[in-house]
Design a protein around this motif. Structure first.
Motif, short mmCIF file in Angstrom:
data_model
loop_
_atom_site.label_atom_id
_atom_site.label_comp_id
_atom_site.label_asym_id
_atom_site.label_seq_id
_atom_site.Cartn_x
_atom_site.Cartn_y
_atom_site.Cartn_z
N LEU A 171 -3.99 2.25 -23.02
CA LEU A 171 -5.06 0.40 -22.22
C LEU A 171 -6.34 0.69 -23.36
O LEU A 171 -6.96 -0.18 -23.32
CB LEU A 171 -5.51 1.18 -21.03
CG LEU A 171 -6.09 0.20 -19.98
CD1 LEU A 171 -4.94 -0.81 -19.58
CD2 LEU A 171 -6.04 0.70 -18.82
N LEU A 188 -8.47 -2.03 -24.76
CA LEU A 188 -9.69 -3.11 -24.72
C LEU A 188 -10.19 -2.78 -25.85
O LEU A 188 -10.87 -3.39 -26.33
CB LEU A 188 -9.69 -1.36 -23.93
CG LEU A 188 -11.92 -1.75 -23.45
CD1 LEU A 188 -11.72 -2.78 -22.72
CD2 LEU A 188 -11.78 -0.57 -22.46
N LEU A 223 -12.27 -9.22 -21.54
CA LEU A 223 -12.55 -8.01 -21.05
C LEU A 223 -14.43 -7.54 -21.37
O LEU A 223 -14.95 -8.38 -22.50
CB LEU A 223 -12.11 -6.60 -21.44
CG LEU A 223 -10.51 -6.71 -20.62
CD1 LEU A 223 -9.97 -5.02 -21.83
CD2 LEU A 223 -10.49 -5.62 -19.24
N GLU A 257 1.02 0.37 -13.41
CA GLU A 257 -0.19 -0.48 -13.63
C GLU A 257 0.54 -0.64 -11.97
O GLU A 257 -1.18 -0.52 -11.63
CB GLU A 257 0.48 -1.95 -13.87
CG GLU A 257 -0.51 -2.75 -14.31
CD GLU A 257 -2.08 -2.91 -15.05
OE1 GLU A 257 -2.64 -3.78 -14.91
OE2 GLU A 257 -1.48 -2.11 -16.28
N TYR A 314 -9.78 -6.52 -16.13
CA TYR A 314 -8.31 -5.96 -16.35
C TYR A 314 -6.87 -6.45 -15.43
O TYR A 314 -6.19 -6.94 -15.23
CB TYR A 314 -8.04 -3.92 -15.58
CG TYR A 314 -8.85 -3.18 -16.97
CD1 TYR A 314 -8.65 -3.57 -17.83
CD2 TYR A 314 -9.63 -2.50 -16.21
CE1 TYR A 314 -9.05 -2.81 -19.28
CE2 TYR A 314 -10.09 -1.92 -17.29
CZ TYR A 314 -9.65 -1.45 -18.29
OH TYR A 314 -10.04 -0.59 -19.20
N LYS A 330 -8.45 -12.32 -15.41
CA LYS A 330 -7.97 -12.80 -17.18
C LYS A 330 -9.37 -13.99 -17.75
O LYS A 330 -9.89 -13.90 -18.86
CB LYS A 330 -7.09 -13.83 -17.71
CG LYS A 330 -7.21 -13.73 -19.02
CD LYS A 330 -5.58 -14.13 -19.40
CE LYS A 330 -6.19 -14.87 -21.44
NZ LYS A 330 -4.05 -15.20 -21.76
N ASN A 357 -4.41 -11.92 -14.89
CA ASN A 357 -3.65 -11.24 -16.33
C ASN A 357 -2.50 -11.15 -15.90
O ASN A 357 -1.52 -10.98 -14.37
CB ASN A 357 -4.12 -9.86 -16.62
CG ASN A 357 -5.49 -10.10 -17.10
OD1 ASN A 357 -5.79 -10.49 -18.12
ND2 ASN A 357 -6.58 -9.30 -17.15
#
Length: 531
Positions: free
Chosen positions: A273, A277, A291, A474, A499, A502, A517
């Motif tokens: 993750l 990122l 993000l 998740e 997260y 989107k 997302n």
């Protein structure tokens, strides 16, 4: 008059300067052997130069300062003989070093080796011998490099530390295992105090969007120092955040080991993750970023909010407005708004609103996030993950069972036909040989095709199982976010929002179109289908 000698000593690594690493190649041994040889020959040493950590294979003669200095002295006539312990100390490049040696000879300098004698150039045979010697040295260097890389790769695959500086978060302990030289081998173990700092780095990176610069400032401002007691540098933190060792995976070049649980400081899903990122926030991906690039502001949405009318990004703007209280006292309040960049900068025609008040729009988004959290609280992880994955896995298992049966049948037919061919060779079969060969070939192809399909289906099933495991992780992560969202600071809220969501498109009167997302979409679809 005694011959004047210039000596040259060279080692490829700095470790060889004081230690006999490769038998006769360290500088103390070279110096001792050369001096003894000069005494036996009745010569006089007028100069000694040494090169430490210089590869005779990788570094060109033009880039070797000591060799260039000796060539300059040769041109000035300051010595008569150039002496080395072995000729490969002059270099190991087959397309260069033979001509370096010949250069000295043409300048009237005799070139000697303690081990191999004098190198002459009086005939074609001498030149050929000289070239062959360095061609062999060149080859040995390449083979040594390959052997070294292979050995390091094997060490990594076996989970052994390949040496060098101990990574932050770990320390070395004696393993009780002896190597070929009867030295006890060290092993890596987790250093609990340093590991806590590593976990803090990754947690701040993922949960609050801290980059390497902000992490360095955070650690330094809070008095957390590195192993040497010094302040942190952003480059060091960047290297830590990208190092797979913290998942328990050792690396040497392109060789990676399997994960070793005893070396795992960061769980793989958290590490991946963080990589995702950091990749999204690079300049190369700025056009696709959803993000937040910066989590220090007060807005909930950053980087993933767009004008629904023209498609341009919405940016933040702050201005002050004076309000008067009931008694007439003026009060200045700060107003923060999302504004359409295209419209305010006149870059593109836009029939939407110029701006949207931040706290109103953020409030709508918070309501949507709470709806997502509430939906997921009402459904079990088995229901969601099962709805998304179990159907596909069931289809794959059915295909796998069918192809296995076809493969088993094809194999049996193939074995029977081979037996029939043997009978035909012995004249005991009623079927012609050409017919048998044709059928045998077709059956063999069926065996190969079904075997190949079995491999494909098995891999697909494994991938689907891995996907289900990722979705489960998740789901657990989002479930945790639902519990901490309301009590979190704005940086954490922004990251959670990024997260889950989107992209948000905003239209007049705060009408929204929200894209989640992909994993969240799968969860929400799984809930709807289950209900």
């Amino acid at each position: 008059m005694a011959e004047r000698v210039q000596c040259l000593y060279r080692v490829s690594t700095t470790k060889q300067v004081d230690h006999d690493v490769d038998n006769n190649a360290d500088i103390p041994m070279q110096r001792k052997a050369c001096r003894e040889f000069v005494d036996r020959m009745g010569w006089t040493i007028v100069g000694e130069e040494q090169e430490t950590g210089v590869s005779g294979y990788k570094v060109s003669a033009d880039d070797r300062d000591k060799l260039q200095l000796i060539k300059k002295r040769a041109e000035q006539g300051k010595f008569d003989i150039l002496l080395v312990f072995m000729f490969d100390r002059l270099g190991r490049k087959s397309d260069e070093t033979p001509f370096v040696v010949e250069w000295f000879v043409r300048k009237g300098i005799r070139v000697w080796s303690v081990q191999e004698g004098e190198q002459r150039f009086e005939s074609h045979t001498d030149r050929l011998t000289n070239y062959i010697r360095f061609w062999q040295a060149d080859g040995e260097s390449q083979k040594t490099s390959i052997r070294t890389k292979t050995a390091l790769g094997q060490m990594v695959e076996e989970g052994r530390f390949r040496g060098g500086k101990t990574p932050y978060g770990y320390r070395l302990e004696k393993s009780g295992i002896l190597n070929k030289r009867k030295h006890e081998v060290n092993k890596l173990v987790i250093d609990d105090a340093e590991a806590e700092v590593i976990r803090m780095m990754f947690d701040l990176c993922v949960s609050s969007g801290y980059g390497k610069f902000r992490l360095a400032h955070f650690l330094n401002d809070h008095g957390i120092r590195n192993r040497k007691g010094e302040t942190w540098h952003d480059a060091t933190i960047g290297a830590i955040l990208h190092n797979p060792l913290y998942m328990g995976i050792l690396r040497s070049g392109e060789t990676y080991s399997e994960p070793f649980e005893e070396l795992q400081i960061i769980k793989p899903e958290l590490f991946k993750l963080a990589q995702s990122l950091m990749t999204e926030r690079t300049n190369a991906n700025k056009e696709y970023r959803t993000l937040p690039l910066n989590t220090t502001g007060q807005s909930l949405l950053s980087g993933n909010i767009f004008c629904g009318h023209c498609g341009g990004r919405l940016t933040l703007t702050t201005n002050g407005k004076v309000y008067r209280q009931a008694d007439g006292t003026p009060v200045k309040k700060k107003r923060i708004r999302y504004v359409c960049y295209n419209k305010t900068r006149h870059r593109k025609e836009c029939d939407g609103q110029t701006g949207y008040t931040m706290h109103i729009l953020d409030g709508v988004i918070e309501t949507i996030l709470h709806q997502v959290f509430d939906k997921m609280k009402c459904a079990s992880s088995d229901m969601i993950v099962g709805g998304a994955c179990q159907k596909q896995m069931a289809l794959l298992r059915g295909d796998l069972q069918r192809v296995k049966a076809e493969n088993t049948k094809a194999n049996k037919e193939y074995e029977s036909l081979k037996a029939e061919v043997l009978k035909a060779v012995q004249g005991q079969s009623a079927l012609p040989m050409d017919v048998l060969n044709e059928v045998l070939s077709e059956t063999r192809q069926r065996v190969l095709d079904t075997s190949h399909r079995l491999t494909e289906l098995t891999m697909e099933l494994e991938n689907e199982s891995a996907k289900a495991a990722e979705m489960q992780a998740e789901f657990n992560r989002i479930a945790t976010w639902s519990e901490i969202f309301d009590s979190s600071d704005i940086a954490t809220k922004k990251m959670i929002c990024g997260y889950i969501i989107k992209q948000v498109a905003v239209y007049r009167d705060y009408q929204l179109s929200v894209k989640f997302n992909i994993t969240v979409e799968q969860f929400l679809n799984g809930i709807d289908s289950a209900v």
